[in-house]
Design a protein around this motif. Structure first.
Motif, PDB file in Angstrom:
ATOM      1  N   UNK A  73       0.847  -1.194   0.000  1.00 34.30           N
ATOM      2  CA  UNK A  73       0.000   0.000   0.000  1.00 34.30           C
ATOM      3  C   UNK A  73       0.883   1.244   0.000  1.00 34.30           C
ATOM      4  N   UNK A  74       0.583   2.182  -0.906  1.00 34.05           N
ATOM      5  CA  UNK A  74       1.255   3.482  -0.909  1.00 34.05           C
ATOM      6  C   UNK A  74       0.211   4.571  -0.679  1.00 34.05           C
ATOM      7  N   UNK A  75       0.424   5.366   0.357  1.00 36.31           N
ATOM      8  CA  UNK A  75      -0.473   6.468   0.685  1.00 36.31           C
ATOM      9  C   UNK A  75       0.292   7.765   0.479  1.00 36.31           C
ATOM     10  N   UNK A  80       3.155  15.889   1.932  1.00 36.69           N
ATOM     11  CA  UNK A  80       3.272  14.977   3.070  1.00 36.69           C
ATOM     12  C   UNK A  80       4.204  13.821   2.702  1.00 36.69           C
ATOM     13  N   UNK A  81       4.834  13.258   3.716  1.00 35.17           N
ATOM     14  CA  UNK A  81       5.733  12.124   3.510  1.00 35.17           C
ATOM     15  C   UNK A  81       4.927  10.874   3.150  1.00 35.17           C
ATOM     16  N   UNK A  82       5.366  10.169   2.137  1.00 38.26           N
ATOM     17  CA  UNK A  82       4.677   8.977   1.668  1.00 38.26           C
ATOM     18  C   UNK A  82       4.761   7.867   2.713  1.00 38.26           C
ATOM     19  N   UNK A  83       3.652   7.125   2.847  1.00 35.76           N
ATOM     20  CA  UNK A  83       3.607   5.964   3.743  1.00 35.76           C
ATOM     21  C   UNK A  83       3.500   4.705   2.888  1.00 35.76           C
ATOM     22  N   UNK A  84       4.352   3.720   3.175  1.00 35.02           N
ATOM     23  CA  UNK A  84       4.322   2.431   2.494  1.00 35.02           C
ATOM     24  C   UNK A  84       3.991   1.355   3.524  1.00 35.02           C
ATOM     25  N   UNK A 102       2.776  12.360   7.774  1.00 36.20           N
ATOM     26  CA  UNK A 102       3.543  13.431   8.419  1.00 36.20           C
ATOM     27  C   UNK A 102       3.784  14.537   7.405  1.00 36.20           C
ATOM     28  N   UNK A 103       3.432  15.753   7.793  1.00 34.60           N
ATOM     29  CA  UNK A 103       3.543  16.880   6.875  1.00 34.60           C
ATOM     30  C   UNK A 103       5.000  17.205   6.565  1.00 34.60           C
ATOM     31  N   UNK A 104       5.271  17.348   5.269  1.00 34.72           N
ATOM     32  CA  UNK A 104       6.586  17.819   4.825  1.00 34.72           C
ATOM     33  C   UNK A 104       6.473  19.248   4.325  1.00 34.72           C
ATOM     34  N   UNK A 105       5.276  19.804   4.466  1.00 35.89           N
ATOM     35  CA  UNK A 105       5.044  21.175   4.042  1.00 35.89           C
ATOM     36  C   UNK A 105       4.920  22.072   5.259  1.00 35.89           C
TER      37      UNK A 105
END
Length: 892
Positions: A73-75, A80-84, A102-105
């Motif tokens: 799964x890729x979100x 925002x930081x990608x979640x795998x 988690x926000x990267x912005x």
């Protein structure tokens, strides 16, 4: 082609029947939130093994239907930081899992600063997506300014002083569709031609759409979904804001524009209300009073929904005033204005029957009051005029001296739109189908007062002459569209996405032809063409970080009413005139014959474009690139063609009996009529490269390059010159020539450094543009010999190929200068722009920009001008700056 799609439809029915007999698929659902627990709408949740996925709704919820098995799964969500994640889905069981991104912005005084880390596109079509933070950072005043994010688009200084239109990949603005909140903006019933900066018979004027309330813009450059029609070159999908947010005030200033914007969103029970009001004033020339553009735009939206349904209502009100007032000391007394008032309602409705099916409906009612005016001094002695509206002869009116010619064009334009689509999903074996089918109906009409002026003082005395005209008798312009599309995701050796479908466009339908079912003619007959437009996009993941995309499609564009129902041309031929005493009109006498020739073309067909595209997407570590090649072939484009016409001068020996006449002479002129006679071919390569945010220097680097070669011409390959007398032929003729083709080559490089310093609350963009190639030329322009001529007897005479160079025809040879054959090859140039956004306090920010910061304006000596009268061109806009202040007032 019809047989192919009929067979495809039958195969789809078989597949659907097979699918319905299979067991229920597994449901994977959940919610995507940020680290504060706030829902993230429109986040992407994808299953890598078979390209299945979904976007979250406004509450951050998602639901994916797939087969049992193990999945990665890729979100993802911009900024925002990608979640795998890795999950196992079991047969007959629902699986639910929530994800936190988690926000990267970060935010700079209300401006959202993001970095897009998605290097492999999820959608198979090629597009550019621009968010609200980027729009505010560049201080966009209208939708036109957002076009600068596309590859191949050069930065220009923002202004609202002239009409702004969207051209995509070297295309025509009339072929670009603008979708605003799910509804296409129609210009089909605009008849305000010939006054000021009107866009009648052309594309949409983007100045009327303020940028400050835009949430997101998708610019689709490749093959669009079959859901979209009445376009050829490209598509802009504009989504406005509909969220609860604090009251926000913005002021924008540059030497061309003063702009204020006020916005507020709040919750009211189960509804989310959002409002926006914008005022913009732009001067064409600050030295000239009353020369400019003013826009008042208001919008109010109300939205509510849950898992079962969603309702969104939007009301737009726009007042646009574009004018040039009469200036003191101007002997010609020139002045004009275009004043439009637009009221529009849009409704978007969606209902989910289940996890597998939904129904969507979009409706819109738009009304625009158009008021245009033009004035200029008309000066000519002893002119005979007529107000006759049919062919024939009558006594004319003799006008002496100068007068102020005035003309009004008043339109009452209605644009009605409805779209109904049904969506359902099912499996065949391991492949997920997302099927969409629907119907669209559009109705555009204009019931305005039309062209108004004093017949005794016409606004122009040129040939052909003008007549009063009302728009009340214009027919309604209907467009019927049927579409069906299937999006298949799965794994065939490698994960893939196949999107294929067709759209059947009918421009002004007038009947059913049952023989069309067996391929004999159009199934739905029409006045202006019926077009079956197949489209297909395929993306194939060769590896985890490598993707190939292919596309082919056909698109079509309807002709506007201003071409179909253009006012007829009136040619007034003075048969006799006698002026005894200018002071006593009754002592003067004239007879004038009126001839009428069509300018519009009631049966003008829509034109089509065939689109081909190939793309490679590649990610290598923290960088990625995309290489795209495309071909756009457009045929049967709208053109205004020169047509030779002939009239007779007469005498009437039994006057006042006009039934008997004697032809005394013949007159030939050249007129114009709209035809499907144009074509164009565009070839291009686009390359884009970008990095993730580089932590050490807090910088994102983007590079794109765009090369295009375009060529255009006419299907007939001929053109007519002006009437001229030839002593060798002993008559006045209209010569005919071989037409020429025009071509253009362009290569633009764009280097962009986004320095996003969160500790400093600053976003700085350094943009460097390099125009390496800019070439314009003409093929076949050196063929100056006539191929035939139109005579005063109304005959078209062909000149044999081996006689074209004969001295007999030397007087009708086209005269050109040697410099006219040259190619314009402009040298390399650089353009450097800087944009800065800086937080002041919580919710407040200031932004400024400087275009052409080095004030580099090289002069180019154009080649296609005589050496005795050199012409120079400035290669860059002048140095230009702008500033914007925005603040959120949380208590309001």
């Amino acid at each position: 082609m019809i047989k192919f799609f009929r067979n495809t439809f039958l195969i789809s029915i078989i597949l659907i029947s097979s699918a319905l007999s299979q067991s229920e698929p597994t449901i994977f659902k959940g919610k995507v939130s940020d680290e504060k627990g706030e829902a993230l709408p429109f986040a992407s949740v994808a299953l890598k093994e078979n390209n299945s996925g979904a976007s979250t709704d406004k509450n951050g919820l998602f639901k994916i239907m797939t087969r049992p098995g193990k999945y990665t799964v890729e979100v993802t969500f911009i900024g925002y930081t990608k979640v795998v994640d890795h999950i196992t889905l079991e047969k007959g069981k629902q699986f639910e899992k929530n994800y936190t991104l988690i926000s990267a912005s970060f935010e700079i005084g209300g401006i959202q600063v993001t970095a897009d880390n998605q290097f492999i596109p999820n959608a198979p079509e090629t597009k550019t997506t621009v968010g609200a933070g980027q729009i505010e950072h560049i201080q966009a005043s209208s939708l036109s300014d957002i076009m600068s994010f596309m590859p191949g688009v050069e930065t220009i200084n923002p202004s609202l002083s002239g009409a702004e239109q969207a051209t995509i990949r070297g295309g025509d603005a009339i072929g670009t569709q603008i979708m605003l909140d799910g509804i296409p903006i129609s210009n089909n019933a605009n008849m305000q031609e010939g006054i000021g900066h009107t866009v009648a018979n052309r594309g949409i004027d983007l100045r009327a759409i303020p940028a400050d309330n835009i949430k997101e813009v998708e610019i689709i450059r490749g093959i669009p979904s079959a859901k979209y029609g009445d376009l050829t070159d490209g598509l802009m999908i504009v989504k406005t804001k509909a969220v609860a947010e604090p009251f926000r005030v913005k002021y924008k200033y540059n030497p061309n524009i003063n702009e204020f914007n006020f916005s507020k969103g709040f919750n009211w029970g189960s509804w989310v209300l959002n409002s926006n009001f914008n005022v913009a004033v732009s001067d064409s020339d600050k030295r000239v009073e009353g020369d400019g553009y003013t826009r008042f735009a208001g919008q109010l939206s109300a939205e509510k929904g849950n898992d079962d349904y969603n309702i969104k209502n939007i009301i737009y009100v726009t007042r646009a005033i574009d004018e040039t007032k009469e200036q003191r000391g101007d002997a010609a007394r020139n002045a004009w204005y275009n004043r439009d008032l637009n009221l529009k309602y849009t409704g978007n409705f969606a209902y989910n029957f289940s996890s597998f099916s939904s129904l969507n409906a979009d409706v819109s009612v738009g009304y625009t009051y158009q008021d245009s005016y033009n004035q200029t001094v008309v000066s000519r002695d002893n002119v005979v005029i007529s107000d006759r509206l049919d062919e024939g002869t009558q006594e004319g009116t003799i006008v002496f001296g100068s007068y102020l010619g005035k003309k009004w064009i008043k339109g009452d334009v209605w644009n009605l739109y409805s779209n109904l689509s049904y969506n359902f999903r099912f499996f065949t074996d391991e492949y997920l189908h997302s099927w969409t089918t629907g119907i669209t109906w559009r109705d555009d009409f204009n019931k305005g007062k039309g062209v108004i002026f004093d017949p005794l003082y016409p606004p122009s005395l040129s040939v052909p002459t003008m007549r009063i005209r009302t728009y009340d008798d214009l027919p309604q312009y209907n467009i019927l569209s049927l579409f069906a599309e299937d999006k298949i995701t799965g794994n065939f050796i490698k994960p893939f996405t196949l999107q294929y479908g067709a759209r059947y466009e009918v421009y002004r339908p007038n009947g059913i032809n049952l023989k069309g079912l067996i391929g004999k003619g159009d199934l739905i007959e029409s006045y202006n063409g019926s077009f079956l437009n197949p489209r297909i996009n395929l993306s194939f993941n060769l590896a985890d970080k490598t993707q190939l995309r292919f596309g082919y499609g056909v698109t079509s564009k309807s002709p506007p009413m201003g071409m179909i129902f253009a006012q007829q041309k009136y040619y007034d031929i003075t048969d006799t005139v006698a002026v005894v005493n200018a002071a006593y009109p009754d002592s003067n006498f004239s007879l004038i014959s009126t001839y009428i020739r069509p300018y519009g073309n009631e049966y003008l067909k829509g034109y089509t474009q065939k689109k081909y595209e190939f793309s490679l997407d590649q990610q290598i570590g923290s960088v990625g690139f995309t290489l795209t090649g495309f071909i756009n072939n457009t045929s049967n484009m709208f053109t205004s063609e020169t047509v030779p016409i002939m009239f007779y001068k007469k005498s009437f020996p039994n006057y006042p009996d006009l039934s008997t006449s004697i032809i005394t002479d013949s007159v030939i002129e050249t007129g114009y009529q709209y035809q499907n006679n144009g074509w164009s071919k565009v070839r291009g390569l686009e390359f884009s490269f970008k990095t993730e945010r580089i932590p050490a220097i807090s910088t994102v680097f983007n590079f794109d390059a765009s090369y295009t070669y375009s060529e255009s011409g006419t299907n007939s390959g001929i053109s007519f010159g002006v009437a001229k007398y030839s002593s060798n032929l002993g008559m006045t003729v209209v010569p005919r020539y071989n037409d020429y083709n025009q071509y253009h080559k362009s290569l633009l490089l764009n280097y962009k450094f986004d320095i996003q310093a969160k500790p400093l609350g600053m976003w700085l963009t350094l943009q460097i543009q390099q125009r390496i190639i800019e070439i314009e030329g003409r093929k076949g322009y050196d063929d100056t010999l006539a191929t035939g001529y139109f005579t005063q007897k109304g005959q078209m005479i062909d000149i044999p190929q081996n006689e074209r160079a004969s001295a007999k025809y030397s007087q009708i040879t086209k005269s050109i200068q040697a410099f006219e054959l040259l190619e314009e090859d402009k040298p390399n140039k650089w353009l450097i722009n800087v944009k800065v956004s800086k937080s002041l306090w919580n919710g407040a920010a200031i932004s400024f920009f400087v275009n052409n910061i080095l004030n580099n304006q090289p002069l180019y000596l154009t080649r296609r001008h005589a050496a005795s009268s050199p012409t120079y061109e400035r290669r860059n806009p002048e140095i230009f700056y702008g500033i914007e202040f925005g603040a959120s007032l949380g208590g309001l």
